[in-house]
Design a protein around this motif. Structure first.
Motif, PDB file in Angstrom:
ATOM      1  N   ASP A 146      36.441  26.537 -12.840  1.00 21.92           N
ATOM      2  CA  ASP A 146      35.903  25.214 -12.523  1.00 21.92           C
ATOM      3  C   ASP A 146      34.381  25.232 -12.724  1.00 21.92           C
ATOM      4  N   ASN A 147      33.970  25.288 -14.006  1.00 26.48           N
ATOM      5  CA  ASN A 147      32.549  25.312 -14.314  1.00 26.48           C
ATOM      6  C   ASN A 147      31.967  23.897 -14.233  1.00 26.48           C
ATOM      7  N   PRO A 148      30.654  23.751 -14.117  1.00 23.77           N
ATOM      8  CA  PRO A 148      30.053  22.412 -13.920  1.00 23.77           C
ATOM      9  C   PRO A 148      30.325  21.451 -15.068  1.00 23.77           C
ATOM     10  N   GLU A 149      30.532  21.974 -16.294  1.00 24.09           N
ATOM     11  CA  GLU A 149      30.707  21.066 -17.437  1.00 24.09           C
ATOM     12  C   GLU A 149      32.110  20.461 -17.482  1.00 24.09           C
ATOM     13  N   ARG A 150      33.060  20.981 -16.742  1.00 24.00           N
ATOM     14  CA  ARG A 150      34.460  20.604 -16.909  1.00 24.00           C
ATOM     15  C   ARG A 150      34.813  19.354 -16.091  1.00 24.00           C
ATOM     16  N   PHE A 151      35.635  18.460 -16.691  1.00 25.53           N
ATOM     17  CA  PHE A 151      36.206  17.335 -15.965  1.00 25.53           C
ATOM     18  C   PHE A 151      37.349  17.872 -15.099  1.00 25.53           C
ATOM     19  N   ASP A 152      37.266  17.683 -13.760  1.00 27.57           N
ATOM     20  CA  ASP A 152      38.248  18.304 -12.889  1.00 27.57           C
ATOM     21  C   ASP A 152      39.386  17.381 -12.482  1.00 27.57           C
ATOM     22  N   SER A 153      39.248  16.050 -12.664  1.00 25.61           N
ATOM     23  CA  SER A 153      40.276  15.139 -12.153  1.00 25.61           C
ATOM     24  C   SER A 153      40.891  14.246 -13.226  1.00 25.61           C
ATOM     25  N   VAL A 154      40.276  14.129 -14.390  1.00 23.03           N
ATOM     26  CA  VAL A 154      40.790  13.270 -15.458  1.00 23.03           C
ATOM     27  C   VAL A 154      40.907  14.076 -16.747  1.00 23.03           C
ATOM     28  N   PRO A 155      41.931  13.809 -17.579  1.00 21.42           N
ATOM     29  CA  PRO A 155      42.154  14.615 -18.788  1.00 21.42           C
ATOM     30  C   PRO A 155      41.213  14.215 -19.934  1.00 21.42           C
ATOM     31  N   TYR A 156      39.886  14.475 -19.780  1.00 19.05           N
ATOM     32  CA  TYR A 156      38.896  14.157 -20.786  1.00 19.05           C
ATOM     33  C   TYR A 156      38.366  15.468 -21.381  1.00 19.05           C
ATOM     34  N   VAL A 157      37.799  15.375 -22.611  1.00 19.80           N
ATOM     35  CA  VAL A 157      37.117  16.506 -23.235  1.00 19.80           C
ATOM     36  C   VAL A 157      36.000  15.937 -24.121  1.00 19.80           C
ATOM     37  N   LEU A 158      34.847  16.645 -24.169  1.00 25.75           N
ATOM     38  CA  LEU A 158      33.723  16.229 -24.992  1.00 25.75           C
ATOM     39  C   LEU A 158      33.597  17.136 -26.208  1.00 25.75           C
ATOM     40  N   GLY A 159      32.756  16.698 -27.166  1.00 20.28           N
ATOM     41  CA  GLY A 159      32.488  17.496 -28.352  1.00 20.28           C
ATOM     42  C   GLY A 159      31.417  18.558 -28.088  1.00 20.28           C
ATOM     43  N   VAL A 160      31.287  19.486 -29.032  1.00 22.70           N
ATOM     44  CA  VAL A 160      30.317  20.580 -28.921  1.00 22.70           C
ATOM     45  C   VAL A 160      28.952  20.095 -29.419  1.00 22.70           C
ATOM     46  N   GLY A 161      27.891  20.522 -28.736  1.00 21.58           N
ATOM     47  CA  GLY A 161      26.534  20.302 -29.250  1.00 21.58           C
ATOM     48  C   GLY A 161      25.923  18.977 -28.867  1.00 21.58           C
ATOM     49  N   GLY A 162      26.533  17.894 -29.253  1.00 22.39           N
ATOM     50  CA  GLY A 162      25.986  16.578 -28.981  1.00 22.39           C
ATOM     51  C   GLY A 162      24.905  16.173 -29.983  1.00 22.39           C
ATOM     52  N   PHE A 163      24.383  14.956 -29.853  1.00 24.18           N
ATOM     53  CA  PHE A 163      23.416  14.412 -30.788  1.00 24.18           C
ATOM     54  C   PHE A 163      22.266  13.763 -30.011  1.00 24.18           C
ATOM     55  N   THR A 164      21.067  13.886 -30.550  1.00 24.49           N
ATOM     56  CA  THR A 164      19.883  13.239 -29.963  1.00 24.49           C
ATOM     57  C   THR A 164      19.191  12.300 -30.935  1.00 24.49           C
ATOM     58  N   GLU A 165      19.494  12.425 -32.254  1.00 25.48           N
ATOM     59  CA  GLU A 165      18.876  11.549 -33.239  1.00 25.48           C
ATOM     60  C   GLU A 165      19.749  11.487 -34.474  1.00 25.48           C
ATOM     61  N   GLY A 166      19.441  10.522 -35.364  1.00 27.37           N
ATOM     62  CA  GLY A 166      20.115  10.428 -36.644  1.00 27.37           C
ATOM     63  C   GLY A 166      21.356   9.550 -36.597  1.00 27.37           C
ATOM     64  N   THR A 167      22.087   9.544 -37.737  1.00 30.68           N
ATOM     65  CA  THR A 167      23.327   8.785 -37.895  1.00 30.68           C
ATOM     66  C   THR A 167      24.448   9.770 -38.189  1.00 30.68           C
ATOM     67  N   HIS A 168      25.580   9.615 -37.531  1.00 29.98           N
ATOM     68  CA  HIS A 168      26.671  10.580 -37.645  1.00 29.98           C
ATOM     69  C   HIS A 168      27.995   9.819 -37.677  1.00 29.98           C
ATOM     70  N   TYR A 169      28.960  10.358 -38.457  1.00 30.39           N
ATOM     71  CA  TYR A 169      30.259   9.711 -38.611  1.00 30.39           C
ATOM     72  C   TYR A 169      31.355  10.772 -38.590  1.00 30.39           C
ATOM     73  N   TRP A 170      32.465  10.471 -37.868  1.00 33.02           N
ATOM     74  CA  TRP A 170      33.637  11.348 -37.881  1.00 33.02           C
ATOM     75  C   TRP A 170      34.889  10.493 -37.677  1.00 33.02           C
ATOM     76  N   GLU A 171      36.045  11.084 -38.032  1.00 27.59           N
ATOM     77  CA  GLU A 171      37.315  10.375 -37.967  1.00 27.59           C
ATOM     78  C   GLU A 171      38.297  11.160 -37.102  1.00 27.59           C
ATOM     79  N   VAL A 172      39.141  10.393 -36.333  1.00 27.34           N
ATOM     80  CA  VAL A 172      40.101  11.005 -35.417  1.00 27.34           C
ATOM     81  C   VAL A 172      41.483  10.447 -35.731  1.00 27.34           C
TER      82      VAL A 172
END
Length: 565
Positions: free
Chosen positions: A426-452
């Motif tokens: 149960d590390n601080p980054e983990r969602f403990d009550s809802v089935p969510y997950v985030l991406g690695v790294g994250g973004f602070t500037e620029g334009t980015h595109y991805w498909e799911v």
């Protein structure tokens, strides 16, 4: 006097300083040696045929020595517990027959003070009060938990019960309800029907309720009605609607009126003839027994006179019958002529309607051709814009360190799905009550595109989230809370604005494209297969943002796809 008050205050301070530690010591000792059984105060509502948990907790959470747990159904005795736990194991030898195989404790959590009882396949007879009784060698405590049982029945159906002199009677039926549900009849305008319905309830062997409601509808009060049945405990509603054709309302026929007039006249004539026959028979018998010729002649004259009167009445009755037959025949001919006129008017109206439909079809075809031409003109521009968007393709991976324990992230970080609970820290980054997950790294500037890839999943959400979003407890999936997403909830598609608004989607997307423009403070969503824009958020990003994924409730994976140029 002042000196005496000072002495009394000093004595009280000495008494207070010596007594207070003794009281605290007694309270601490009593708390360590004892325990308290707690449960939520509100009644528990269970759905018929489903499972329910009757919550019971031990405070402090450490079980005492020689602990015994008895779950008792209040109408039964203490010696017939619904579920018994003692000497470190379950003992079901005294369990009533009706609860066999339907109860269990959370044995893995008893050591943490969780004494809750799970009741399976809930029946109507299970409703009532249950006592969670806990005893040790030194103390015992108990608490009452109230269980309410409810069931939403099948969708009702409406049938025509019978005709009345002024309209029809409608019947609404449904079964498998509990408790007795209220029934409401409304007309086509959404107004409650003024007539008081006749409603009957009947219980089956399982205790479930069948309901039958009958209401009388006058022929001039509209022809669309809805029967609404409510389950107030579960806040669920079932309804059925019927539209009655005008032909079903009874109308008085002139021919039938003439027929009944003729019938009653003939019936009167027959009755009159029987009375006359009986009277003549009595006169003849009197004549036979008369001893005087004068009396005999008088009776004969009376018979002749009576016969003449009856002949006159018979002739009048015959005339009335012939007149009624003539009136009935004339009215029948008039109704036939009116029918022919209505048939001719319907035929003319059909021809006009067919002409209007043909015109509408021609107009629709012309509009379609115009739209198709405009689409072909815009297609090169759309393809050029899509090629520009694809040029911002980003290498996105899912961060397993943020994934809820009920999610499984693939080793390459490209897919996630729901499943069994995993033993993760149960590390601080983990969602403990809802089935969510985030991406690695994250973004602070620029334009980015991805498909799911969402394929045919009925429940999912994708988008972005602020790095500072709430990860412990139950966060609100909303743009106000730092989530900008699009998703599907069953058949409807929606966005994560504060109202969780629905959006129109013409076809079910197989792949969702996410375009993040940090400098422009926008995040846009596309149907990646048809290059169709779905929605754009105007967002204020307070810190680093991360790709966001929720794979829904099924075990089908949510997959990051390569962007095709």
């Amino acid at each position: 006097m002042h000196h005496i008050m000072e002495v009394l205050k000093m004595d009280f301070r000495i008494f207070k300083s010596s007594l207070l530690p003794l009281v605290l010591l007694w309270f601490i000792c009593d708390t360590v040696a004892g325990f308290v059984v707690t449960a939520p105060p509100d009644p528990v509502v269970a759905v018929f045929g489903g499972d329910v948990v009757l919550d019971c907790q031990l405070v402090p959470a450490k079980p005492p020595q020689e602990m015994e747990i008895r779950w008792i159904y209040m109408p039964l005795t203490y010696s017939a517990p619904v579920h018994l736990y003692k000497d470190g194991q379950e003992d079901l030898t005294l369990q009533p027959l009706g609860y066999r195989g339907r109860t269990e404790l959370f044995l893995d959590n008893v050591a943490q003070g969780n004494l809750s009882l799970k009741l399976k396949s809930v029946q109507v007879s299970d409703r009532g009060q249950y006592k969670c009784f806990v005893a040790s060698a030194a103390k015992h405590d108990e608490i009452i938990v109230t269980l309410n049982v409810s069931g939403t029945g099948r969708r009702p159906w409406i049938e025509m019960d019978s005709y009345t002199s002024n309209g029809v009677r409608l019947g609404c039926r449904s079964d498998h309800w509990f408790p007795e549900p209220p029934i409401l009849w409304v007309n086509g305008k959404g107004e409650k029907v003024a007539a008081q319905p006749e409603t009957r309830y009947q219980s089956d062997l399982q205790g479930l309720i069948s309901v039958h409601s009958i209401i009388e509808i006058p022929k001039d009060s509209g022809n669309e009605y809805t029967c609404v049945i409510n389950n107030n405990l579960l806040k669920e509603t079932k309804e059925a609607r019927i539209q009655i054709a005008d032909a079903f309302f009874p109308r008085a026929s002139g021919w039938m009126v003439a027929f009944w007039i003729l019938f009653f006249l003939m019936l009167g004539a027959v009755c009159f003839a029987l009375v006359l026959f009986r009277k003549l028979h009595n006169n003849i018998q009197a004549l036979k027994t008369s001893s005087s010729l004068l009396v005999n002649n008088r009776l004969c004259q009376e018979i002749v006179d009576e016969k003449m009167e009856r002949n006159v009445e018979r002739e009048q009755l015959q005339k009335e019958i012939e007149k009624a037959e003539h009136v009935g025949k004339s009215e029948c001919e008039a109704l036939q002529m009116e029918f022919e006129k209505e048939k001719l008017a319907i035929k003319e109206e059909h021809e006009i309607f067919k002409t209007d439909v043909d015109k509408d079809k021609e107009a629709a075809a012309a509009k379609y051709q115009k739209l198709y031409t405009e689409l072909e003109q815009w297609r090169p521009l759309v393809q050029s814009e899509w090629k520009r968007i694809a040029g911002y393709a980003a290498a996105v991976k899912m961060d397993a360190l943020t994934a809820n324990a009920n999610l499984t992230v693939s080793p390459d970080g490209q897919a996630v799905k729901g499943g069994e609970t995993l033993p993760v820290p149960d590390n601080p980054e983990r969602f403990d009550s809802v089935p969510y997950v985030l991406g690695v790294g994250g973004f602070t500037e620029g334009t980015h595109y991805w498909e799911v890839q969402v394929a045919d999943k009925n429940y999912w959400d994708v988008g972005i989230a602020n790095g500072s979003v709430q990860r412990k407890g139950m966060p609100n999936l909303s743009s106000d809370a730092g989530f900008w997403t699009i998703g599907r909830d069953g058949k409807a598609y929606g966005i994560s604005d504060p109202k969780r608004s629905h959006i129109a989607v013409t076809d079910n997307p197989q792949k969702i494209g996410v375009l993040l423009q940090l400098e422009a403070r926008r995040v846009s969503f596309y149907n990646a297969d048809s290059m169709f824009h779905l929605y754009t958020f105007k967002a204020n990003f307070s810190d680093k943002v991360y790709p966001f994924f929720w794979p829904g409730w099924d075990d089908a994976p949510l997959t990051i796809c390569p962007v095709r140029n």
